[in-house]
Design a protein around this motif. Structure first.
Motif, mmCIF file in Angstrom:
data_model
loop_
_atom_site.group_PDB
_atom_site.id
_atom_site.type_symbol
_atom_site.label_atom_id
_atom_site.label_comp_id
_atom_site.label_asym_id
_atom_site.label_seq_id
_atom_site.Cartn_x
_atom_site.Cartn_y
_atom_site.Cartn_z
ATOM 1 N N VAL A 350 0.842 -1.204 0.000
ATOM 2 C CA VAL A 350 0.000 0.000 0.000
ATOM 3 C C VAL A 350 0.875 1.250 0.000
ATOM 4 C CG1 VAL A 350 -1.645 1.360 1.360
ATOM 5 C CG2 VAL A 350 -1.989 -1.108 1.073
ATOM 6 N N ASP A 351 1.948 1.251 0.765
ATOM 7 C CA ASP A 351 2.848 2.404 0.788
ATOM 8 C C ASP A 351 3.397 2.698 -0.604
ATOM 9 O OD1 ASP A 351 2.495 2.777 3.474
ATOM 10 O OD2 ASP A 351 4.388 1.833 4.072
ATOM 11 N N ALA A 352 3.848 1.653 -1.289
ATOM 12 C CA ALA A 352 4.403 1.843 -2.627
ATOM 13 C C ALA A 352 3.335 2.332 -3.594
ATOM 14 C CB ALA A 352 5.018 0.540 -3.127
ATOM 15 N N ALA A 353 2.162 1.722 -3.533
ATOM 16 C CA ALA A 353 1.085 2.088 -4.448
ATOM 17 C C ALA A 353 0.600 3.512 -4.202
ATOM 18 C CB ALA A 353 -0.076 1.108 -4.307
ATOM 19 N N THR A 354 0.596 3.939 -2.961
ATOM 20 C CA THR A 354 0.136 5.290 -2.632
ATOM 21 C C THR A 354 1.055 6.337 -3.244
ATOM 22 O OG1 THR A 354 -0.863 4.497 -0.572
ATOM 23 C CG2 THR A 354 -0.415 6.866 -0.747
ATOM 24 N N VAL A 355 2.368 6.097 -3.147
ATOM 25 C CA VAL A 355 3.313 7.022 -3.768
ATOM 26 C C VAL A 355 3.137 7.014 -5.281
ATOM 27 C CG1 VAL A 355 5.763 7.499 -4.166
ATOM 28 C CG2 VAL A 355 4.975 6.822 -1.894
ATOM 29 N N TYR A 356 2.998 5.822 -5.857
ATOM 30 C CA TYR A 356 2.797 5.726 -7.308
ATOM 31 C C TYR A 356 1.557 6.516 -7.732
ATOM 32 C CZ TYR A 356 1.395 3.919 -11.830
ATOM 33 O OH TYR A 356 0.994 3.836 -13.133
ATOM 34 N N ALA A 357 0.455 6.348 -7.011
ATOM 35 C CA ALA A 357 -0.810 6.976 -7.399
ATOM 36 C C ALA A 357 -0.773 8.496 -7.295
ATOM 37 C CB ALA A 357 -1.943 6.424 -6.536
ATOM 38 N N SER A 358 0.131 9.023 -6.486
ATOM 39 C CA SER A 358 0.200 10.483 -6.327
ATOM 40 C C SER A 358 1.181 11.131 -7.300
ATOM 41 C CB SER A 358 0.610 10.825 -4.888
ATOM 42 O OG SER A 358 1.917 10.348 -4.618
ATOM 43 N N ALA A 359 1.922 10.316 -8.051
ATOM 44 C CA ALA A 359 2.917 10.848 -8.988
ATOM 45 C C ALA A 359 2.282 11.094 -10.351
ATOM 46 C CB ALA A 359 4.085 9.878 -9.123
ATOM 47 N N HIS A 360 2.841 12.046 -11.072
ATOM 48 C CA HIS A 360 2.303 12.392 -12.387
ATOM 49 C C HIS A 360 3.096 11.770 -13.534
ATOM 50 C CE1 HIS A 360 -0.433 15.287 -10.581
ATOM 51 N NE2 HIS A 360 0.580 15.745 -9.857
ATOM 52 N N ALA A 361 4.378 11.458 -13.295
ATOM 53 C CA ALA A 361 5.224 10.888 -14.348
ATOM 54 C C ALA A 361 6.145 9.851 -13.715
ATOM 55 C CB ALA A 361 6.042 11.975 -15.040
ATOM 56 N N VAL A 362 5.936 8.597 -14.063
ATOM 57 C CA VAL A 362 6.620 7.493 -13.393
ATOM 58 C C VAL A 362 7.399 6.666 -14.414
ATOM 59 C CG1 VAL A 362 6.367 5.441 -11.949
ATOM 60 C CG2 VAL A 362 4.806 7.390 -11.654
ATOM 61 N N ILE A 363 8.663 6.379 -14.071
ATOM 62 C CA ILE A 363 9.489 5.470 -14.858
ATOM 63 C C ILE A 363 9.597 4.160 -14.099
ATOM 64 C CG2 ILE A 363 11.830 5.005 -15.694
ATOM 65 C CD1 ILE A 363 12.157 8.008 -16.131
ATOM 66 N N ALA A 364 9.382 3.044 -14.789
ATOM 67 C CA ALA A 364 9.536 1.717 -14.193
ATOM 68 C C ALA A 364 10.706 1.018 -14.874
ATOM 69 C CB ALA A 364 8.265 0.897 -14.347
ATOM 70 N N ASN A 365 11.777 0.805 -14.113
ATOM 71 C CA ASN A 365 12.958 0.101 -14.605
ATOM 72 C C ASN A 365 12.900 -1.354 -14.163
ATOM 73 O OD1 ASN A 365 14.760 2.626 -15.360
ATOM 74 N ND2 ASN A 365 13.985 3.018 -13.297
ATOM 75 N N TYR A 366 13.384 -2.237 -15.006
ATOM 76 C CA TYR A 366 13.485 -3.633 -14.571
ATOM 77 C C TYR A 366 14.624 -4.318 -15.306
ATOM 78 C CZ TYR A 366 10.950 -5.157 -18.819
ATOM 79 O OH TYR A 366 10.552 -5.401 -20.114
ATOM 80 N N GLY A 367 15.071 -5.423 -14.734
ATOM 81 C CA GLY A 367 16.178 -6.169 -15.313
ATOM 82 C C GLY A 367 15.908 -7.646 -15.331
ATOM 83 N N MET A 368 16.975 -8.425 -15.283
ATOM 84 C CA MET A 368 16.834 -9.872 -15.416
ATOM 85 C C MET A 368 16.227 -10.518 -14.182
ATOM 86 S SD MET A 368 20.184 -10.913 -17.661
ATOM 87 C CE MET A 368 21.348 -10.043 -16.613
ATOM 88 N N GLY A 369 16.126 -9.753 -13.094
ATOM 89 C CA GLY A 369 15.372 -10.247 -11.952
ATOM 90 C C GLY A 369 13.895 -10.395 -12.260
#
Length: 761
Positions: A350-369
């Motif tokens: 919920v903490d992570a999602a709350t920050v995400y929902a309040s942001a206007h421009a989000v970058i999601a990085n990911y790798g081989m994990g």
């Protein structure tokens, strides 16, 4: 035991004096201190050379020292003055070399002469380039093209890759497995289905505009350290950075900029991640599902309260398909299942999602994990689902960012290195070069391994890389490799693959990217594509380590001329004399991607390939971006009852299969790589103490014994039932059939194993 690694907690941040000392150490080790210092100043600079290690983006306005610790190691490793010539091989039969470590093999230095294996003496002996090409061409022409494999690592330039795929297709094969098959093929399968492109949508400039940055299964500390600069700048602006990763990685916790005198003198550092969630191995999809559930249910509550919407409704209605089905899936998912599958508590998600929902421009990085799991394709799609909820694709400061590994692993795919016929403009190649390209799909890396074990592949040409060390199933692959009729390896340094010969084996040394490449038309430059789809030019800076070395394009041309009948449409010699002609050919083949290629070669920061998704033009089956309903998010890999999930990882002292030294500074390991990182509670329950030796055995029902012993235990901050150990040492534990559904990427980040305690030395 005297050969045990030394374990000591490392408390310093990434970067800082530890990084400076590591750079000085590798320069001294490779005996290039003065030369290396001069050349490093030209690394990742316009008109200079592009780093030979990672593919992270190069800024248009570079730092004075636009290289990281790992980049400096890669440069020193390549420009070493140490050489391996005929005298070395005369003194060391291959049977002896097979007892050496990976580090010992590559540390001998640069290869200098073309060599042919002599079975009678079990040694490599010198051969002329003319004879090598003629003999290899004759061997290839004895084979059915279906039985020959043309492999490519991620370092070959765009020019070399284009020539190589053309040579192979004119020969008659589409067997072009490459290192992408082992890392980000899950991305290449997932993203086209949901957003219509096979690569990330983020440019380097977007990091300056983002107001939230997320990481999933990507350790920038060892894989792309220069990425820490934009992350540090974002952190100092107050941008929240949220990380999901089983292990706490130092570069995603704290960073000291070695180029900042104040930070260095005051031993200061910048906190990178504002939230760090240690998801269990294989639990990322469940965590993402939980975040999406929070955002969707918050929007439901907003509707009921007649408050401003949480979702980007206009974007969803205009640009997406499948939202309602996905939203219902999220609403129906239970928190008990999400917590169990992710290994995280509801409050953390919920903490992570709350920050995400309040942001206007989000970058999601990911790798081989993310990509190297059984359900890696689905998890990559889940990241897209999260971004689509708030319109975070196709606007400034937002997008999806799969962080690729090797320096041109993405670019070689762009110019035709692909086993999938539909991804290559075969009609255009046929028109340009007046031949009939094969139309059948070739072998992936896993397919190639299976065919080698079955004796169906007879010939293997490797353009760089260390194939035998990088692939799974070592106990079956190495004996099968020795039965190949033909093995040809193009390389700069000696590695494990080279010392296991087939019936006819050639080792062809080539110029490195940092070497001055002087051809008939003068000094040549090459190009590569970074993780952000930007095309960069690169020019060699130092005199080659030996006379007579050929460039990769010259070797490919030599093989092609010796194998193929003459074709008036392809002047291999002219291409080798002037690589600009190859770039013209690339532009003719891909006019929409490489407009004015030569004119823009050294554009500062590179020029980006056009991508529809950046403009919210979706080249998908629906014509829109697609939400997808996950099937396995709440069914993570099995654990408990004696089963642990092994994730393989890289150390600070390596890049891919290249081992610069046997230390891992950030994890506190010195002088050894035969270690396993374990949860302290798991160790206690198994009666295992720090430093005990254990054996890992793969859980599989196919009758193949896969085990690795002599592994030293290290108590570490990692979730229960999750363990970690080094790649490539643990590749033998991975069954070939254990791969990502839909992409066949080896699932090296979640291998089910059992642990057995071994008797002390």
């Amino acid at each position: 035991m005297s050969d045990k690694a030394k374990i000591q907690d490392y408390k310093s941040p990434a970067g800082g004096w530890g990084s400076v000392q590591a750079v000085l150490g590798i320069l001294t080790q490779e005996e290039v201190t003065l030369l290396g210092s001069e050349i490093l100043l030209k690394q990742n600079k316009p008109g200079g050379f592009m780093c030979v290690s990672c593919s992270w983006a190069k800024p248009a306005k570079p730092h004075a020292f636009e290289f990281c610790e790992n980049g400096a190691k890669a440069t020193a490793w390549e420009i070493t003055g140490k050489t391996v010539g005929p005298e070395f091989f005369a003194a060391h039969p291959l049977a002896e070399l097979r007892t050496w470590s990976d580090h010992q093999l590559e540390a001998q230095g640069r290869l200098t002469h073309p060599m042919r294996h002599d079975a009678a003496t079990d040694r490599y002996v010198a051969v002329s380039w003319v004879d090598a090409f003629r003999e290899i061409g004759a061997e290839l022409n004895k084979l059915d093209p279906h039985d020959a494999v043309f492999y490519t690592s991620g370092r070959a330039s765009l020019e070399t890759s284009y020539m190589y795929q053309l040579f192979g297709r004119m020969y008659g094969t589409n067997n072009f497995p490459d290192s992408s098959n082992m890392c980000h093929e899950s991305t290449s399968v997932a993203l086209p289905e949901v957003i219509g492109v096979s690569v990330g949508t983020v440019l380097l400039e977007d990091f300056d505009k983002a107001d939230c940055i997320m990481f999933f299964g990507q350790n920038t500390t060892t894989n792309s350290p220069r990425m820490l600069h934009p992350l540090q700048q974002a952190a100092k602006r107050g941008v929240p950075i949220i990380t999901f990763n089983p292990l706490r990685e130092r570069g995603l916790e704290r960073f000291t900029d070695p180029q900042n005198p104040i930070e260095m003198v005051l031993t200061g550092s910048t906190r990178i991640s504002t939230q760090y969630h240690q998801v269990r191995v294989g639990g990322d999809a469940a965590a993402l599902l939980g975040m999406c559930k929070v955002v969707i249910e918050a929007d439901d509550a907003a509707i009921a309260a007649k408050s401003p919407r949480v979702l980007d409704v206009a974007f969803i209605e205009q640009h997406t398909s499948g939202f309602e089905q996905f939203a219902n899936c999220c609403r129906e998912a239970s928190w008990d299942d999400i917590e169990r599958a992710s290994g995280l508590g509801r409050a953390a998600i919920v903490d992570a999602a709350t920050v995400y929902a309040s942001a206007h421009a989000v970058i999601a990085n990911y790798g081989m994990g993310i990509t190297q799991h059984r359900h890696g394709v689905e998890t990559a799609k889940m990241i897209v689902n999260l971004l689509l909820l708030r319109g975070n694709i196709g606007k400034p400061g937002a997008g999806i960012s799969p962080v690729r590994g090797h320096s041109n692993v993405q670019g070689q795919r762009t110019v035709g290195i692909s086993e999938k016929a539909r991804l290559v403009p075969l009609d255009r190649l046929a028109e340009l070069y007046d031949f009939a390209p094969p139309r059948w799909d070739g072998l992936t890396t896993v397919d190639a391994c299976e065919a080698i074990i079955a004796g169906q592949v007879k010939g293997f040409v490797g353009l760089g890389g260390n194939f035998l060390r990088a692939v799974p199933e070592r106990s079956l692959m190495e004996p099968a490799w020795a039965k190949l009729r033909l093995s040809v390896q193009i390389a700069t340094k000696l590695n494990r693959t080279h010392i296991i010969p087939g019936e006819v084996t050639y080792l062809l040394p080539c110029l490195g990217r940092i070497d001055i490449d002087r051809q008939a038309g003068g000094d040549q430059a090459v190009a590569m594509e970074d993780s952000t789809t930007c095309i960069q030019g690169s020019r060699g800076q130092r005199k080659p380590v030996a006379e007579g070395l050929l460039s990769e394009p010259a070797i490919v041309a030599g093989l092609a001329k010796a194998t193929l009948p003459p074709n008036p449409r392809v002047d291999w010699d002219a291409w080798v004399g002037n690589y600009a002609l190859v770039r013209d050919a690339i532009e003719r083949t891909y006019p929409d991607q490489f407009r004015d290629f030569n004119a823009r070669l050294f554009q500062p920061g590179g020029f980006p390939r056009p991508l529809g998704a950046r403009e919210r033009k979706w080249k998908t089956a629906t014509g829109k971006a697609n939400f997808t309903v996950p099937k396995a998010a709440l069914s993570p890999p099995e654990h408990g009852n004696g089963i642990f999930q092994l994730m393989t990882l890289r150390a600070d002292g390596q890049f891919n299969t290249t081992i610069y030294n046997e230390d891992d500074r950030f994890r506190g390991v010195t002088g050894g790589r035969q270690v396993v990182f374990m949860n302290a509670t798991d160790m206690k329950e198994l009666g295992i103490e720090q430093g005990d030796l254990i054996r890992l055995s793969t859980v599989a029902d196919d009758g193949v014994d896969r085990s690795l012993g002599g592994l030293q235990t290290v108590a570490y901050d990692i979730p229960k039932f999750s363990i970690a150990a080094y790649y490539p040492e643990c590749n033998g534990l991975i069954p070939l059939k254990h791969y990502a559904e839909g992409s066949k990427v080896p699932a090296a980040k979640s291998v089910p194993v059992r642990i057995t305690r071994e008797a002390a030395g």
